[in-house]
Design a protein around this motif. Structure first.
Motif, short mmCIF file in Angstrom:
data_model
loop_
_atom_site.label_atom_id
_atom_site.label_comp_id
_atom_site.label_asym_id
_atom_site.label_seq_id
_atom_site.Cartn_x
_atom_site.Cartn_y
_atom_site.Cartn_z
N VAL A 80 0.83 -1.20 0.00
CA VAL A 80 0.00 0.00 0.00
C VAL A 80 0.87 1.26 0.00
N ASN A 81 0.46 2.25 -0.79
CA ASN A 81 1.14 3.55 -0.84
C ASN A 81 0.20 4.60 -0.27
N ASP A 82 0.45 4.99 0.97
CA ASP A 82 -0.44 5.94 1.65
C ASP A 82 -0.28 7.38 1.14
N LYS A 83 0.69 7.62 0.29
CA LYS A 83 0.95 8.98 -0.19
C LYS A 83 0.00 9.40 -1.31
N ILE A 84 -0.69 8.43 -1.93
CA ILE A 84 -1.64 8.75 -2.99
C ILE A 84 -2.98 8.14 -2.66
N LYS A 85 -4.07 8.76 -3.16
CA LYS A 85 -5.40 8.30 -2.77
C LYS A 85 -5.77 6.97 -3.43
N THR A 86 -5.03 6.58 -4.48
CA THR A 86 -5.28 5.27 -5.11
C THR A 86 -4.31 4.22 -4.59
N GLY A 87 -3.65 4.50 -3.48
CA GLY A 87 -2.54 3.67 -3.02
C GLY A 87 -2.88 2.27 -2.57
N LYS A 88 -4.18 1.93 -2.46
CA LYS A 88 -4.57 0.58 -2.03
C LYS A 88 -4.91 -0.32 -3.21
N VAL A 89 -4.90 0.23 -4.42
CA VAL A 89 -5.25 -0.56 -5.60
C VAL A 89 -4.23 -0.34 -6.71
N GLU A 90 -4.28 -1.20 -7.71
CA GLU A 90 -3.49 -1.05 -8.92
C GLU A 90 -4.30 -1.63 -10.08
N VAL A 91 -3.85 -1.38 -11.29
CA VAL A 91 -4.53 -1.89 -12.48
C VAL A 91 -3.61 -2.87 -13.19
N LEU A 92 -4.07 -4.10 -13.35
CA LEU A 92 -3.33 -5.11 -14.11
C LEU A 92 -3.65 -4.92 -15.58
N ALA A 93 -2.65 -4.48 -16.36
CA ALA A 93 -2.88 -4.10 -17.75
C ALA A 93 -3.22 -5.30 -18.62
N GLU A 94 -4.21 -5.10 -19.49
CA GLU A 94 -4.55 -6.09 -20.51
C GLU A 94 -4.17 -5.59 -21.89
N SER A 95 -4.24 -4.27 -22.08
CA SER A 95 -3.77 -3.67 -23.33
C SER A 95 -3.24 -2.27 -23.05
N ILE A 96 -2.19 -1.89 -23.74
CA ILE A 96 -1.60 -0.55 -23.62
C ILE A 96 -1.45 0.01 -25.02
N GLU A 97 -2.02 1.18 -25.22
CA GLU A 97 -1.91 1.86 -26.51
C GLU A 97 -1.13 3.16 -26.31
N ILE A 98 -0.05 3.30 -27.06
CA ILE A 98 0.72 4.55 -27.00
C ILE A 98 0.04 5.55 -27.94
#
Length: 584
Positions: A80-98
């Protein structure tokens, strides 16, 4: 293109598929796994691309500030990263588009590259989270003001940007007319006359978030173009206006800043503010005050004091600095040099090392010129205690007031004597006129449309030097954030004020004939105020410069480094405007 904002992804969304768009704030390829901190205007969320995932090869290519579109599944974050408000979650990428790659950047978010670089690449500077936060604070301020005014029956009416040049105040920005050769519009320094005309037209309550322009030397709190909230009321007194806008500012600070300002705001006349604090916008977070000692030192042997103490236009003032006796001679001399910028010819001083020892307990080059009774009277009047420093100013009244007022602020900041919090204040009863010795005439302290407290024209003429206006300023922490007045609503009074200001009848007719005529047709009593949006936003954001709360500001030399403006234009375009540029 996206389903959610980066900074709003939370635990309630675990297991959901989201599509996010933003910039790579950090991209880390650890060999077996890639991490991307994806950022948009709402914040940052961590994205993970694992080796067996089809998004992994693209993730490995991502560089700093690449613009991306990412689809993935929200999951709980292992660390957990308490310094950011999304610090308890993450996103597992399925696709990345540049969506777009980024070249080598002129600076990084964690760097402070200097203001010129920030302004040259302002679009990159504005991407930074701290600038996003600052600008959103300004947006929230404007939205809150609009809500308050709309709910109170005010009408938002636009006034012209191309208008007529005025003879008073700062220099105008001029715009040549193509269809009227040799004639010019001016960009408005404020909507002042138009909002008065709207009151004469029967609109009763007006407001506008107005762009204004002044061609003047710049400071941290000045820009050639700036934004103000203009307001005008018909059938109103100055106290009615003050009570309304005080409640408005109190509500806005509560909503936007989470701050409860004093209720009611303290009030002080201009004369009292200048006497006690040496400023018409005193910072009440500083307890230090000036003490007039002219009567105490009239009989002293210190000629600088006695000459100005006996002069009706002079002032001899003292400023007690608590615990200031520890100040070195160099620090005192530095303060003298600082005071010289405001007109001081010197700065006398006295250290109170031991109050109980009388003359033997003080250290000062001027003590020998003060007899025991005078010295004791000065120490008593200033409230001096052992360990204090007393600074003295003597000279013309305005000069002494200005440099002692500036010193009051400087020594308080140097000594850490500025209290935390918010200190609002109304300053009222401004002088109607100031005497300009260089031009040998009166000038308006506010503007030439401010009403005097007297209704009789002959009374104003007879007492012009001491006349008091119906002007008022709202001050916050030593900053003027709003200024206004009840306006002149009778033609004969306005004509007389123009005459006292040295504006001839012919000049007044050319420049203000439309106003003088409008005042003849049943103009109602009216008044208003204007608030500096940039200045209030800067105070809320805790920044010294209003450039930090303006999306695309100019430099201190009135240049736009982003667009390289101002710039030369082709001769053909100048010819169409009937304008020729003179060689330097």
């Amino acid at each position: 293109m996206r389903t959610h904002f980066c900074g709003l992804v939370n635990e309630a969304m675990i297991g959901q598929t989201v599509t996010l768009c933003g910039w790579a704030d950090v991209a880390r390829n650890l060999g077996g796994i890639c991490f991307i901190d994806l950022r948009d205007h709402e914040g940052i969320v961590q994205v993970v691309a694992e080796p067996d995932n089809p998004a992994y090869p693209t993730a490995a290519e991502v560089g700093y500030e690449y613009c991306l579109r990412i689809t993935g599944t929200v999951r709980a974050r292992h660390s957990v990263n308490d310094k950011i408000k999304t610090g308890k979650v993450e996103v597992l990428a399925e696709s990345i588009e540049i969506l777009n790659k980024s070249g080598a950047l002129p600076f990084y978010n964690h760097e402070n590259p200097g203001e010129d670089i920030r302004l040259r690449y302002r679009y990159l500077d504005l991407r930074r989270p701290e600038m996003q936060k600052t600008m959103r604070k300004r947006i929230a301020l404007v939205q809150a003001l609009r809500r308050h005014l709309d709910a109170s029956g005010f009408q938002d009416i636009e006034t012209p940007i191309l208008t007529k040049a005025t003879p008073e105040g700062a220099r105008d920005y001029l715009v040549p007319s193509r269809v009227h050769p040799g004639q010019f519009f001016a960009l408005p320094q404020s909507p002042q006359l138009f909002k008065q005309l709207l009151m004469m037209a029967g609109f009763d309550r007006y407001y506008q978030i107005a762009r204004c322009f002044r061609d003047e030397d710049l400071r941290a709190d000045r820009q050639p173009e700036f934004t103000q909230l203009d307001m005008e009321f018909a059938f109103i007194t100055e106290r009615d206006i003050q009570d309304f806008v005080e409640a408005m500012i109190r509500d806005v600070f509560s909503e936007v800043q989470g701050v409860e300002l004093a209720k009611p705001f303290p009030r002080m006349t201009y004369a009292e503010a200048m006497r006690r604090y040496g400023s018409d916008k005193p910072d009440l977070r500083i307890d230090l005050e000036l003490t007039d000692i002219a009567e105490l030192v009239k009989s002293s042997e210190f000629k600088v004091f006695t000459d100005w103490a006996s002069n009706e236009d002079g002032r001899v003032a003292a400023l007690r600095v608590p615990a200031g006796a520890t100040m070195s001679r160099k620090q005192i001399d530095d303060n003298g040099a600082y005071a010289a910028k405001y007109g001081a010819n010197g700065l006398a001083w006295l250290k109170v090392e031991d109050l109980g020892k009388g003359r033997e307990g003080v250290n000062s080059p001027i003590a020998k010129f003060l007899d025991d009774a005078t010295l004791a009277a000065v120490l008593s009047a200033t409230g001096a205690q052992s360990g204090d420093l007393i600074l003295f100013g003597a000279g013309p009244w305005k000069t002494v007031t200005d440099f002692m007022g500036a010193l009051r602020i400087k020594v308080a900041k140097d000594a850490g004597l500025v209290k935390e919090g918010w200190q609002p204040l109304w300053v009222t009863d401004f002088p109607m006129f100031e005497w300009d010795a260089e031009e040998n005439r009166f000038v308006a302290l506010h503007h030439p449309f401010t009403a005097p407290k007297v209704d009789d024209v002959a009374d104003l003429v007879a007492n012009a030097k001491t006349a008091v206006s119906r002007g008022y300023d709202m001050v916050l922490n030593g900053n003027e954030i709003g200024g206004g007045s009840v306006r002149i609503h009778r033609s004969e009074m306005q004509s007389q004020v123009f005459d006292l200001l040295g504006i001839s009848k012919d000049e007044a007719q050319v420049k203000f004939g439309f106003l003088l005529e409008a005042l003849k047709y049943g103009a109602p009593p009216h008044g208003g105020i204007a608030f500096g949006i940039d200045r209030i936003a800067a105070l809320m954001a805790g920044t010294e410069s209003i450039r930090d709360v303006i999306a695309f500001p100019k430099t201190a030399s009135a240049q736009c480094l982003l667009t390289s403006a101002p710039s030369a234009v082709p001769d053909k375009q100048l010819a169409e405007l009937h304008v020729r540029v003179r060689e330097k």
